[in-house]
Design a protein around this motif. Structure first.
Motif, PDB file in Angstrom:
ATOM      1  N   GLN A 184      29.252  -9.290  66.686  1.00  0.00           N
ATOM      2  CA  GLN A 184      29.656 -10.030  65.499  1.00  0.00           C
ATOM      3  C   GLN A 184      30.084  -9.102  64.369  1.00  0.00           C
ATOM      4  O   GLN A 184      30.949  -9.458  63.561  1.00  0.00           O
ATOM      5  CB  GLN A 184      28.539 -10.989  65.092  1.00  0.00           C
ATOM      6  CG  GLN A 184      28.439 -12.115  66.125  1.00  0.00           C
ATOM      7  CD  GLN A 184      27.235 -13.007  65.987  1.00  0.00           C
ATOM      8  OE1 GLN A 184      26.196 -12.611  65.479  1.00  0.00           O
ATOM      9  NE2 GLN A 184      27.348 -14.243  66.466  1.00  0.00           N
TER      10      GLN A 184
ATOM     11  N   PHE B 193      38.574 -11.042  68.419  1.00  0.00           N
ATOM     12  CA  PHE B 193      37.547 -11.486  69.349  1.00  0.00           C
ATOM     13  C   PHE B 193      37.612 -10.701  70.658  1.00  0.00           C
ATOM     14  O   PHE B 193      38.653 -10.156  71.018  1.00  0.00           O
ATOM     15  CB  PHE B 193      37.695 -12.977  69.652  1.00  0.00           C
ATOM     16  CG  PHE B 193      37.394 -13.860  68.483  1.00  0.00           C
ATOM     17  CD1 PHE B 193      36.101 -14.019  68.031  1.00  0.00           C
ATOM     18  CD2 PHE B 193      38.412 -14.520  67.820  1.00  0.00           C
ATOM     19  CE1 PHE B 193      35.815 -14.831  66.944  1.00  0.00           C
ATOM     20  CE2 PHE B 193      38.146 -15.338  66.738  1.00  0.00           C
ATOM     21  CZ  PHE B 193      36.840 -15.495  66.293  1.00  0.00           C
TER      22      PHE B 193
ATOM     23  N   ARG C 248      32.295 -17.534  70.454  1.00  0.00           N
ATOM     24  CA  ARG C 248      32.903 -16.437  71.202  1.00  0.00           C
ATOM     25  C   ARG C 248      31.879 -15.350  71.546  1.00  0.00           C
ATOM     26  O   ARG C 248      31.945 -14.731  72.611  1.00  0.00           O
ATOM     27  CB  ARG C 248      34.078 -15.856  70.418  1.00  0.00           C
ATOM     28  CG  ARG C 248      35.234 -16.838  70.223  1.00  0.00           C
ATOM     29  CD  ARG C 248      35.964 -17.131  71.522  1.00  0.00           C
ATOM     30  NE  ARG C 248      36.753 -16.005  71.983  1.00  0.00           N
ATOM     31  CZ  ARG C 248      38.028 -15.796  71.670  1.00  0.00           C
ATOM     32  NH1 ARG C 248      38.678 -16.654  70.884  1.00  0.00           N
ATOM     33  NH2 ARG C 248      38.673 -14.736  72.138  1.00  0.00           N
ATOM     34  N   THR C 249      30.935 -15.130  70.658  1.00  0.00           N
ATOM     35  CA  THR C 249      29.853 -14.184  70.967  1.00  0.00           C
ATOM     36  C   THR C 249      29.057 -14.660  72.169  1.00  0.00           C
ATOM     37  O   THR C 249      28.767 -13.890  73.093  1.00  0.00           O
ATOM     38  CB  THR C 249      28.919 -14.030  69.755  1.00  0.00           C
ATOM     39  OG1 THR C 249      29.652 -13.453  68.673  1.00  0.00           O
ATOM     40  CG2 THR C 249      27.726 -13.133  70.088  1.00  0.00           C
TER      41      THR C 249
ATOM     42  N   GLN D  48      33.705  -8.376  65.370  1.00  0.00           N
ATOM     43  CA  GLN D  48      34.518  -9.563  65.114  1.00  0.00           C
ATOM     44  C   GLN D  48      34.823  -9.698  63.630  1.00  0.00           C
ATOM     45  O   GLN D  48      35.957 -10.008  63.230  1.00  0.00           O
ATOM     46  CB  GLN D  48      33.785 -10.811  65.611  1.00  0.00           C
ATOM     47  CG  GLN D  48      33.708 -10.947  67.118  1.00  0.00           C
ATOM     48  CD  GLN D  48      32.827 -12.116  67.546  1.00  0.00           C
ATOM     49  OE1 GLN D  48      32.290 -12.849  66.713  1.00  0.00           O
ATOM     50  NE2 GLN D  48      32.668 -12.292  68.837  1.00  0.00           N
TER      51      GLN D  48
ATOM     52  N   GLU E  69      33.476 -20.319  65.424  1.00  0.00           N
ATOM     53  CA  GLU E  69      34.198 -19.568  66.454  1.00  0.00           C
ATOM     54  C   GLU E  69      33.528 -18.230  66.732  1.00  0.00           C
ATOM     55  O   GLU E  69      33.458 -17.795  67.888  1.00  0.00           O
ATOM     56  CB  GLU E  69      35.653 -19.358  66.037  1.00  0.00           C
ATOM     57  CG  GLU E  69      36.574 -18.975  67.185  1.00  0.00           C
ATOM     58  CD  GLU E  69      36.695 -20.069  68.245  1.00  0.00           C
ATOM     59  OE1 GLU E  69      37.063 -19.732  69.384  1.00  0.00           O
ATOM     60  OE2 GLU E  69      36.424 -21.244  67.949  1.00  0.00           O
ATOM     61  N   MET E  70      32.990 -17.565  65.700  1.00  0.00           N
ATOM     62  CA  MET E  70      32.282 -16.307  65.919  1.00  0.00           C
ATOM     63  C   MET E  70      31.054 -16.515  66.792  1.00  0.00           C
ATOM     64  O   MET E  70      30.794 -15.747  67.721  1.00  0.00           O
ATOM     65  CB  MET E  70      31.884 -15.677  64.586  1.00  0.00           C
ATOM     66  CG  MET E  70      33.025 -14.965  63.884  1.00  0.00           C
ATOM     67  SD  MET E  70      32.497 -14.170  62.352  1.00  0.00           S
ATOM     68  CE  MET E  70      31.392 -12.905  62.981  1.00  0.00           C
TER      69      MET E  70
END
Length: 320
Positions: A182, A191, A304-305, A185, A300-301
């Motif tokens: 993160q 990403f 996606r993580t 990101q 989204e973070m």
């Protein structure tokens, strides 16, 4: 304006750090804490000067003494209690990892939007003042194009027996890898698109150390090496065309050292007593603004993580 009232689920080791941070932030007050054992909750409430103790998480979530539920339980319980808190009309601050499956993360953000409530994964490293300054300098091009990064850390998992239990989300991958993911990101607004790696195990079904390699959609490659078996250096390095960044204790960084070719190192110092205060200040400001999602620590973070961590976990545990 009345302060926002926070109730805490769990008496885990991070809780006193959160309580201390909350004590330095205007506009909030910790009003309650819960454990599955009322005696333990009452003991910690006295120790940390919290007015109300509950002997179950469900009682705290249902209480009218609480506006926000801060979830600091074991990893496998994050999604369950985040959902329950949202269904009870409470805002949610959830420790990382937000959940153990990407779909769970999506579902919780969807529920928060439907309820008009705020929800955020509490990722402290994104909000640290030194990280804010590094992002400004990176975007200004001080290091040229940054193409590679490397992160290493270690910790003693022995004090938490659940850390060795796969069903509870144990192991350093779920517990620590999100820091570097993160952070990257956030710094690069990019990403991870590909991941691979290796792990080892000791006497438990979860990994005791791992080395992961990730490629981002901007072409940057970075590694994360985390161990509960060996003592490593606790530092991140970001390498660019004009120099590199050294970030000691990157998950709670108070300083960075900037190395430029042919120049003496430049030290950026941002001392603070309680590094959790910055994420808390941000989250409270979002609630005051009527937001359901942080513009920095986004849905989204978090999704996606978890997609990256889930892919690595399935690579190392194909039978699960």
């Amino acid at each position: 304006m009345n302060p926002l009232r926070i109730g805490i689920l769990s008496t885990a080791s991070i809780v006193p750090r959160f309580v201390n941070a909350a004590g330095t932030v205007e506009g909030c007050v910790v009003t309650a804490i819960a454990s599955r054992n009322l005696e333990k909750a009452a003991e910690k409430a006295r120790l940390w000067r919290i007015p109300q103790a509950f002997g179950s998480y469900e009682e705290l979530i249902a209480s009218d003494l609480v506006d926000i539920v801060y979830i600091a339980t074991i990893n496998s319980e994050h999604a369950r209690y985040a959902r329950l808190a949202l269904e009870q009309g409470k805002h949610v601050f959830c420790e990382k990892p937000f959940a153990l499956k990407p779909a769970e993360v999506r579902d919780l953000f969807m529920l928060a939007r439907a309820k008009g409530l705020f929800v955020m994964e509490m990722q402290k490293c994104v909000f640290l003042p030194v990280v804010q300054e590094l992002k400004r300098r990176i975007q200004a091009g001080e290091f040229g194009r940054i193409t590679m990064a490397d992160f290493s850390s270690s910790f003693d998992a022995g004090y938490n027996s659940w850390m060795f239990d796969a069903s509870k989300g144990g192991g350093p991958l779920f517990s620590n890898a999100s820091y570097s993911l993160q952070l990257m990101q956030y710094l690069f607004d990019s990403f991870v698109t590909e991941q691979t790696g290796l792990c080892t195990r000791a006497d438990s079904p979860v990994e005791n150390q791992f080395a992961a390699v990730m490629r981002m959609d901007n072409g940057l490659i970075f590694t994360n090496k985390t161990s509960t078996a060996a003592d490593t250096v606790h530092v991140g390095y970001l390498y660019g065309e004009k120099g590199y960044i050294e970030l000691p204790d990157y998950w709670k960084a108070r300083r960075a050292v900037l190395h430029f070719k042919g120049q003496d190192p430049v030290v950026l110092d941002y001392p603070c007593d309680f590094e959790l205060r910055y994420e808390l200040e941000h989250a409270l400001s979002c609630i005051r603004a009527g937001l359901t999602e942080s513009p920095a620590m986004t849905e989204e973070m978090s999704v996606r993580t978890m997609e990256t961590l889930d892919a690595l976990h399935r690579m190392w545990n194909p039978a699960m």
